[in-house]
Design an enzyme around this catalytic site. Structure first.
Site, PDB file in Angstrom:
ATOM      1  CB  THR A  54       9.895  -4.141  -7.403  1.00 56.64           C
ATOM      2  OG1 THR A  54       8.663  -3.413  -7.458  1.00 56.64           O
ATOM      3  CG2 THR A  54      10.792  -3.684  -8.528  1.00 56.64           C
ATOM      4  CE1 TYR A 142       2.481  -2.160  -1.251  1.00 53.79           C
ATOM      5  CE2 TYR A 142       3.927  -4.071  -1.223  1.00 53.79           C
ATOM      6  CZ  TYR A 142       3.331  -3.028  -1.897  1.00 53.79           C
ATOM      7  OH  TYR A 142       3.587  -2.844  -3.241  1.00 53.79           O
ATOM      8  CE  LYS A 170       5.425  -0.023  -1.911  1.00 55.57           C
ATOM      9  NZ  LYS A 170       6.162  -1.127  -2.550  1.00 55.57           N
ATOM     10  CB  VAL A 210       8.191   2.459  -1.182  1.00 53.55           C
ATOM     11  CG1 VAL A 210       8.956   1.191  -1.585  1.00 53.55           C
ATOM     12  CG2 VAL A 210       8.317   2.704   0.311  1.00 53.55           C
TER      13      VAL A 210
END
Length: 306
Positions: A54, A142, A170, A210
Site C-alpha cells: 500500500t 507476510y 500478516k 494491518v
C-alpha cells in the site's frame, strides 16, 4: 473480556500506510507523511506499517524507504510501533533493507517470501531465517500468495515459529483453518491483512489487523476489536458489517489499495505503473466513505474491574 493474555508485539490496530508523494510524484512528501502518521495514531492506530505494498514499495527507492521511516518516527515518537516492509525477490537485498530499516528507527520488520522465482518451501524458510538473523528486530512473516505466487505453508510457519525474532504473521492467505491450526500450536501473533477478515480472524485468536482501509477510517476499524474485547460480540459484528461496503470498494474493486486510499486522501498521485481511479470509481468510493462517516462509532463502555 480480555482477548489475549499477552500484549501483541505490534499492538492490535495497525494501518498499512500509503506513501504520500509530491504533486508530480517525483519525491515522497515527507511533511504530508508526518501529518498523516500523526493523525492515524491520534485516531487509534497502535502501529503503522511503512513501505508495504500500500506504501508503493515496488516503486520507491531504498533511500526513499529509509527517509520515510525516519520522518514518521520523528512525527510519532514512541506513541506508535513502526513496522517496515523490507521484502524483495532477492534475499541479499532484503537483508540490506532490514538493516537499513533498523538503523532508520523501525521497531519491526514485515517480510514477504521471495516473489516471481517461486522458491520451494525449504528455500522460503531459509530466506526468512537469514533475514531474521540479520537484525535485532522482531519480524512478521507476510503470507500473501496472491501477490508473491507462493504460499508460506502452515508447516513452514510452524518450523519458523521457533526462531526467537519471528513473532507474527500478516495473514492474507484466505485460509482460516490453516491459520487457526498455527495459532493453536504456537505463540505467533496473527494479524489480518484482509480487512473483510479482521473480525473473523480476531475471533479465532488473532492478534489484530494491518488495515489498508484504516488510512481513511482508523476509528471505525479499531472500534470492531474494541467492542470484541469489551465482550460485546454482537456489537463487534455490527460495526464490522458497517465497514464492509467501503472495504469492498477499496479492496475488491480490482484496484490496488494505494489507488483507492489516495482517491480519498490528499496524499499525492500514485506512481506508474499504477494509474488514478476513473470518475465512476471515485464517486462510488466517496459515497461509501461519506456513508460510513455519517454514523460515528461510539466506543463500547468498559465494565469496571471488581
Amino acid at each position: 473480556m480480555i482477548h489475549t493474555t499477552t500484549a501483541p508485539p505490534f499492538g492490535r490496530a495497525l494501518c498499512a500506510m500509503v506513501t504520500p508523494f509530491t504533486t508530480c510524484g517525483e519525491h515522497p512528501d515527507l511533511d504530508r507523511a508526518q501529518e498523516l502518521a500523526a493523525h492515524l495514531v491520534a485516531e487509534g492506530c497502535d502501529g503503522l506499517v511503512l513501505n508495504g505494498t500500500t506504501g508503493e514499495s515496488p516503486t520507491t527507492s531504498d533511500a526513499e524507504k529509509a527517509a520515510l521511516v525516519r520522518a514518521v518516527r520523528e512525527a510519532v515518537g514512541t506513541r506508535a510501533v513502526l513496522v517496515a516492509g523490507v521484502g524483495t525477490a532477492d534475499t541479499r537485498h532484503t537483508v540490506e533493507l532490514a538493516r537499513q530499516a533498523e538503523a532508520a528507527g523501525a521497531d519491526g520488520l514485515l517480510v514477504v517470501p521471495p516473489y516471481y522465482s517461486r522458491p520451494p518451501q525449504a528455500a522460503i524458510e531459509a530466506h526468512f531465517r537469514r533475514v531474521a538473523d540479520a537484525t535485532g528486530l522482531p519480524l512478521a512473516l507476510y503470507d500473501i500468495p496472491g501477490r508473491t505466487g507462493v504460499r508460506i505453508e502452515p508447516e513452514t510457519v510452524l518450523r519458523l515459529a521457533n526462531h526467537p525474532r519471528i513473532v507474527a504473521v500478516k495473514d492474507c492467505a484466505y485460509d482460516l483453518l490453516g491459520s487457526a491450526k498455527v495459532i493453536a500450536r504456537t505463540s505467533l501473533a496473527y494479524y489480518s491483512g484482509c480487512d473483510e477478515l479482521n473480525l473473523p480472524l480476531y475471533a479465532i485468536g488473532g492478534a489484530g489487523f494491518v488495515s489498508t482501509v484504516a488510512n481513511v477510517a482508523p476509528g471505525p476499524m479499531r472500534a470492531v476489536v474494541d467492542a470484541f474485547d469489551a465482550g460485546d460480540t454482537a456489537l463487534a459484528a455490527r460495526l464490522h458489517q458497517r465497514t464492509l461496503p467501503l472495504t469492498e470498494l477499496m479492496m475488491a474493486s480490482g484496484l490496488p489499495g494505494a489507488v483507492t486510499v489516495k482517491t480519498l486522501l490528499s496524499a499525492g498521485p500514485v506512481r506508474e505503473p499504477l494509474q488514478p481511479a476513473d470518475r465512476r470509481t471515485v464517486d462510488g468510493l466517496r459515497a461509501a466513505y461519506e456513508e460510513l462517516l455519517r454514523h460515528p462509532v461510539r466506543p463500547p463502555v468498559q465494565e469496571p474491574v471488581t
